[in-house]
Design an enzyme around this catalytic site. Structure first.
Site, PDB file in Angstrom:
ATOM      1  CE1 TYR A 242      28.003  12.795 -24.515  1.00 16.67           C
ATOM      2  CE2 TYR A 242      27.669  12.048 -26.742  1.00 16.67           C
ATOM      3  CZ  TYR A 242      27.179  12.278 -25.474  1.00 16.67           C
ATOM      4  OH  TYR A 242      25.873  11.990 -25.183  1.00 16.67           O
TER       5      TYR A 242
ATOM      6  CE  LYS B 227      30.566  -4.543 -19.533  1.00 20.07           C
ATOM      7  NZ  LYS B 227      31.540  -3.936 -20.426  1.00 20.07           N
TER       8      LYS B 227
ATOM      9  CB  SER C  24      19.046  15.553 -24.106  1.00 23.26           C
ATOM     10  OG  SER C  24      19.411  14.325 -23.511  1.00 23.26           O
TER      11      SER C  24
ATOM     12  CG  HIS D 101      23.953  17.369 -23.148  1.00 24.90           C
ATOM     13  ND1 HIS D 101      25.227  17.142 -23.588  1.00 24.90           N
ATOM     14  CD2 HIS D 101      23.520  16.177 -22.676  1.00 24.90           C
ATOM     15  CE1 HIS D 101      25.544  15.863 -23.392  1.00 24.90           C
ATOM     16  NE2 HIS D 101      24.537  15.276 -22.828  1.00 24.90           N
TER      17      HIS D 101
END
Ligand SMILES: NC(=O)c1ccc[n+]([C@@H]2O[C@H](COP(=O)([O-])OP(=O)(O)OC[C@H]3O[C@@H](n4cnc5c(N)ncnc54)[C@H](OP(=O)(O)O)[C@@H]3O)[C@@H](O)[C@H]2O)c1
Length: 316
Positions: free
Chosen positions: A52, A205, A141, A111
């Site tokens: 990240y 949104k 993950s 990951h």
């Protein structure tokens, strides 16, 4: 389920917070404000990754956790770029620990499934890190259920286990219901569910038309997310969730995160936002009273994925 806890024995919080925006869309002060709001809401499980924001997420999180470390559960992830040697995995973890300024992380994920290294070799490496005291819980993950169970079998031969998985899971991404969540319930594995708002789609949104704000966000800026959430039925479901929220006088994000948490396998949704005002409706979801009737009403907005056996006539 194994009761995961922090170093001081505090049970892991029911929800988590993801820091993928730290050092990117959220600067250091917005990150700190969200971190503190999570603590105030009782959330003590924080998720980051080596990948990240070029390391800024881990670095900022590392600074924020300092005064509270022992009562927190800190998770990071390595291996997103699928290295073909174990030394790279080790090196990535060492860099992550340096950025976090921690010798130990509570949860360490692979990951994603890495076809360039055997599961045996990767789990052996994680288990060695755990033996060294650098990791408390092993995690995976973006793995398929068969991959998790293969890893679990290897872990067992080493006297350890996979305690956590991190799948994508939301009202518009329900694939995890087919194999992963039932596996978690049966095998006592915690599912930390990422993108419970469909990366913003379920906030309402992106509604278009006369009452829609037609706002911009990740789905309009990033073509990968536009593709992930590009199907019409997903946008129809988001509009339906918005209407239910209007009926109930709440925010669709509140319903979306409460819905994800309400699956019988009790996944822990990983909340996320770029600023405090965005985070507020998700935090309201932590204690939202999700009745079984409301759960059914929201669930009916999207197709239930067919069972792994495809014998849909046997599932009512
Ligand atoms: N393991 C993995 O591969 C993986 C992948 C993804 C995420 N994760 C983890 O899961 C965490 C959560 O993922 P996510 O960020 O995709 O979660 P999400 O909750 O589905 O989406 C969060 C995004 O939705 C938008 N949003 C949130 N609240 C809003 C509001 N009230 N109004 C309008 N827009 C709002 C914001 O994006 P914009 O403002 O930019 O539109 C925000 O960044 C991450 O931080 C990370 O820790 C893991």
């Amino acid at each position: 389920m194994t009761q995961l806890c922090s170093l001081d024995g505090t049970p892991i919080s029911r929800f988590a917070f993801g820091t993928m925006q730290f050092g990117g869309a959220a600067d250091e002060s917005a990150s700190a404000a969200m971190f503190n709001a999570n603590l105030d809401a009782g959330i003590t499980h924080f998720d980051t990754a080596h990948l990240y924001t070029d390391g800024a997420s881990e670095t900022i999180l590392g600074r924020l956790i300092k005064p509270h470390r022992d009562r927190l559960v800190i998770a990071t992830k390595i291996g997103y770029r699928c290295p073909d040697n174990l030394a790279d995995l080790r090196d990535a973890f060492d860099v992550s620990r340096k950025r976090l300024d921690q010798d130990m992380v509570d949860i360490l994920y692979l990951h994603r499934f890495n076809p360039n290294l055997s599961i045996e070799a990767q789990i052996t490496t994680l288990a060695a890190m755990q033996d060294e005291g650098a990791v408390r819980y092993l995690a995976l993950s973006n793995f398929a259920a068969w991959q998790v169970m293969k890893a679990q079998a290897v872990a067992q031969t080493m006297g350890t286990r996979i305690d956590v998985i991190q799948p994508m899971y939301s009202l518009v991404k329900r694939q995890a219901e087919v194999e992963l969540l039932p596996m978690c319930a049966a095998e006592n594995i915690l599912a930390a569910a990422y993108s419970p708002l469909g990366s913003g789609l379920l906030t309402g949104k992106y509604r278009t038309g006369k009452d829609g704000p037609g706002e911009t966000g990740r789905l309009t800026r990033d073509p990968r997310y536009a593709a992930r959430y590009g199907q019409d039925w997903m946008h129809t479901a988001a509009a339906g969730l918005y209407e239910i929220a209007q009926d109930l006088g709440t925010h669709p994000a509140t319903l979306a995160v409460a819905w994800a948490a309400a699956h019988p396998a009790r996944p822990a949704p990983i909340l996320s936002a770029r600023a405090l005002d965005q985070l507020a409706p998700s935090l309201d979801g932590v204690n939202y009273p999700m009745t079984s009737e409301l759960y059914r009403r929201i669930t009916a907005l999207t197709p239930t994925p067919p069972p792994a056996t495809d014998r849909i006539e046997e599932h009512v």
